[in-house]
Design an enzyme around this catalytic site. Structure first.
Site, PDB file in Angstrom:
ATOM      1  N   ARG A   1     -24.659 -11.107  -7.871  1.00  0.00           N
ATOM      2  CA  ARG A   1     -23.677 -10.138  -7.394  1.00  0.00           C
ATOM      3  C   ARG A   1     -24.018  -9.662  -5.984  1.00  0.00           C
ATOM      4  NH1 ARG A   1     -24.777  -8.821 -12.826  1.00  0.00           N
ATOM      5  NH2 ARG A   1     -23.013  -9.120 -14.226  1.00  0.00           N
TER       6      ARG A   1
ATOM      7  N   ASP B   1     -22.414  -3.456 -19.116  1.00  0.00           N
ATOM      8  CA  ASP B   1     -23.771  -3.843 -19.520  1.00  0.00           C
ATOM      9  C   ASP B   1     -24.201  -3.063 -20.765  1.00  0.00           C
ATOM     10  OD1 ASP B   1     -24.703  -5.241 -16.712  1.00  0.00           O
ATOM     11  OD2 ASP B   1     -23.475  -3.463 -16.411  1.00  0.00           O
TER      12      ASP B   1
ATOM     13  N   ARG C   1     -22.502  -4.551 -23.693  1.00  0.00           N
ATOM     14  CA  ARG C   1     -23.177  -5.793 -24.082  1.00  0.00           C
ATOM     15  C   ARG C   1     -24.487  -5.499 -24.815  1.00  0.00           C
ATOM     16  NH1 ARG C   1     -22.018  -8.526 -18.146  1.00  0.00           N
ATOM     17  NH2 ARG C   1     -20.101  -9.659 -18.714  1.00  0.00           N
TER      18      ARG C   1
ATOM     19  N   ASN D   1     -17.356  -6.792  -7.438  1.00  0.00           N
ATOM     20  CA  ASN D   1     -18.813  -6.910  -7.316  1.00  0.00           C
ATOM     21  C   ASN D   1     -19.251  -7.240  -5.897  1.00  0.00           C
ATOM     22  OD1 ASN D   1     -20.003  -6.392  -9.882  1.00  0.00           O
ATOM     23  ND2 ASN D   1     -19.051  -8.267 -10.656  1.00  0.00           N
ATOM     24  N   PRO D   2     -20.467  -6.819  -5.506  1.00  0.00           N
ATOM     25  CA  PRO D   2     -21.421  -6.018  -6.291  1.00  0.00           C
ATOM     26  C   PRO D   2     -20.942  -4.567  -6.379  1.00  0.00           C
ATOM     27  CG  PRO D   2     -22.293  -6.403  -4.104  1.00  0.00           C
ATOM     28  CD  PRO D   2     -21.019  -7.181  -4.188  1.00  0.00           C
TER      29      PRO D   2
ATOM     30  N   TYR E   1       0.804  -1.224   0.000  1.00  0.00           N
ATOM     31  CA  TYR E   1       0.000   0.000   0.000  1.00  0.00           C
ATOM     32  C   TYR E   1       0.840   1.278   0.000  1.00  0.00           C
ATOM     33  CZ  TYR E   1      -4.142  -2.876   0.618  1.00  0.00           C
ATOM     34  OH  TYR E   1      -5.145  -3.786   0.433  1.00  0.00           O
TER      35      TYR E   1
ATOM     36  N   ASP F   1     -21.944  -1.577  -7.290  1.00  0.00           N
ATOM     37  CA  ASP F   1     -22.660  -0.404  -6.784  1.00  0.00           C
ATOM     38  C   ASP F   1     -22.615  -0.344  -5.258  1.00  0.00           C
ATOM     39  OD1 ASP F   1     -23.833   0.474  -9.444  1.00  0.00           O
ATOM     40  OD2 ASP F   1     -24.623  -1.553  -9.297  1.00  0.00           O
TER      41      ASP F   1
ATOM     42  N   HIS G   1     -25.685  -2.651 -11.590  1.00  0.00           N
ATOM     43  CA  HIS G   1     -24.965  -3.623 -12.410  1.00  0.00           C
ATOM     44  C   HIS G   1     -25.360  -4.995 -11.878  1.00  0.00           C
ATOM     45  CE1 HIS G   1     -21.925  -5.790 -14.586  1.00  0.00           C
ATOM     46  NE2 HIS G   1     -21.229  -6.097 -13.505  1.00  0.00           N
TER      47      HIS G   1
ATOM     48  N   LYS H   1     -25.257  -2.804 -26.592  1.00  0.00           N
ATOM     49  CA  LYS H   1     -24.947  -2.325 -27.939  1.00  0.00           C
ATOM     50  C   LYS H   1     -24.523  -3.481 -28.841  1.00  0.00           C
ATOM     51  CE  LYS H   1     -23.435   2.319 -26.552  1.00  0.00           C
ATOM     52  NZ  LYS H   1     -22.301   3.270 -26.551  1.00  0.00           N
TER      53      LYS H   1
END
Length: 324
Positions: A99, A159, A162, A131-132, A76, A134, A186, A164
């Site tokens: 997630r 996402d 994916r 994950n998760p 660190y 958010d 997500h 598109k």
């Protein structure tokens, strides 16, 4: 690019990043960033230091074939002058596991990681990929005490990519000409914004009419379901997803370092947009050198608004389970 005076009396190297977590996502991200030309120094940190050393050696041996980068295993304290710290550490998502199921395990891990980052570098930008995402972006924000603009999750950028890609496949056009968003969590409550989707400026419904493609609810819903379930499908087949998310990290890093003011559906603290507050989720946001500069309230129809509100409520309910 040289060094950048960033934050309060802190000289950070804009071409230096740290990657915490050397599993499949972290290692693939490091390898992808090695060839990006964005960084001249990369430090890899993992609870298994030998793993970090091995990844640094293996990835570093490719440096003669790309822009020179000093990549090494560290700890660190080596983050002290890093402009960007990317966190991919955490338990892996197992087959059949959501997630959200990962939350408890990875919140504990973040409680050990974030204070160590802040101890040595209180001025960097944090990019959360674990994950998760958010939930962990919110946790990182609270544990770090950073300004919300400097704590960014990868959100629904993958996402959206994916979405598109699959719309492009369905329509038979280059996915780069597809303009459509996935917003919200997500995860399982993510929202496909069909109401403003377009192909090079042509409304999706109109383009499908011209192109002879159906826009019935069943067809569109299947595309959404395929997007939402992509990770599950990949994990079932190969155990983990890591190539596409590594490219997402590169794209976000590029927007940050080059101060592009690019609009990406990253996850960051929402306060008032769409009536949502005190939660992190993916919304179209202007991303530049200082982090998230502004969120964009893309018009939503009534159903999309309802789904986004439900997505935020789901995330808030999970966060309320933890003491942060």
């Amino acid at each position: 690019m040289g060094n950048l005076l960033y934050g309060k009396n802190k000289n950070l190297n804009i071409q230096k990043c740290g990657i915490i977590g050397c599993g499949a996502v972290g290692a693939t991200t490091a390898d992808t960033l090695l060839g990006s030309g964005l960084f001249n120094e990369m430090v890899l940190i993992d609870i298994n230091h030998k793993k970090a050393e091995g990844e640094a050696m293996d990835i570093g041996h490719g440096a003669p074939f790309v822009t020179p980068v000093n990549i090494y295993a560290g700890d660190y304290k080596d983050l002290a002058d890093a402009y960007l710290v990317i966190i991919t550490a955490g338990a892996n998502q197992m087959p059949g596991e959501t997630r959200i199921d990962l939350a408890e395990k990875n919140v504990k891990i973040f409680k050990s990681i974030i204070p160590e980052i802040v101890r040595y570098n209180p001025d960097c930008i944090l990019l959360i990929v674990s994950n998760p995402v958010d939930i962990l972006t919110y946790v990182a924000l609270k544990l770090s005490g950073f300004e919300p603009s400097r704590v960014i999750g990868s959100g629904t950028v993958l996402d959206t990519g994916r979405f598109k890609y699959l719309l492009g496949e369905y329509l038979g056009v280059d996915s780069r000409n597809v303009h459509a968003l996935i917003i919200g969590e997500h995860g399982d409550s993510e929202v496909a914004v069909y109401s403003s989707a377009n192909i090079s400026g042509v409304d999706l419904d109109e383009f499908c009419r011209i192109w002879g493609k159906g826009t019935d609810k069943e067809s569109l819903h299947k595309i959404y379901e395929d997007v939402k379930n992509s990770a599950y499908a990949i994990i079932e087949r190969k155990g983990a997803t890591f190539y596409a998310i590594a490219r997402v990290v590169k794209r976000i890093a590029q927007a940050l370092i080059r101060d592009e003011n690019t609009i990406l559906t990253v996850s960051s603290l929402v306060e008032g947009h769409y009536g949502i507050s005190n939660v992190c989720l993916g919304l179209p946001s202007v991303v530049g050198r200082d982090g998230v500069k502004q969120m964009i309230d893309t018009p939503l129809d009534e159903d999309e608004m309802m789904r986004l509100t439900a997505s935020a409520q789901k995330l808030r309910q999970v966060l309320d389970q933890f003491e942060i």
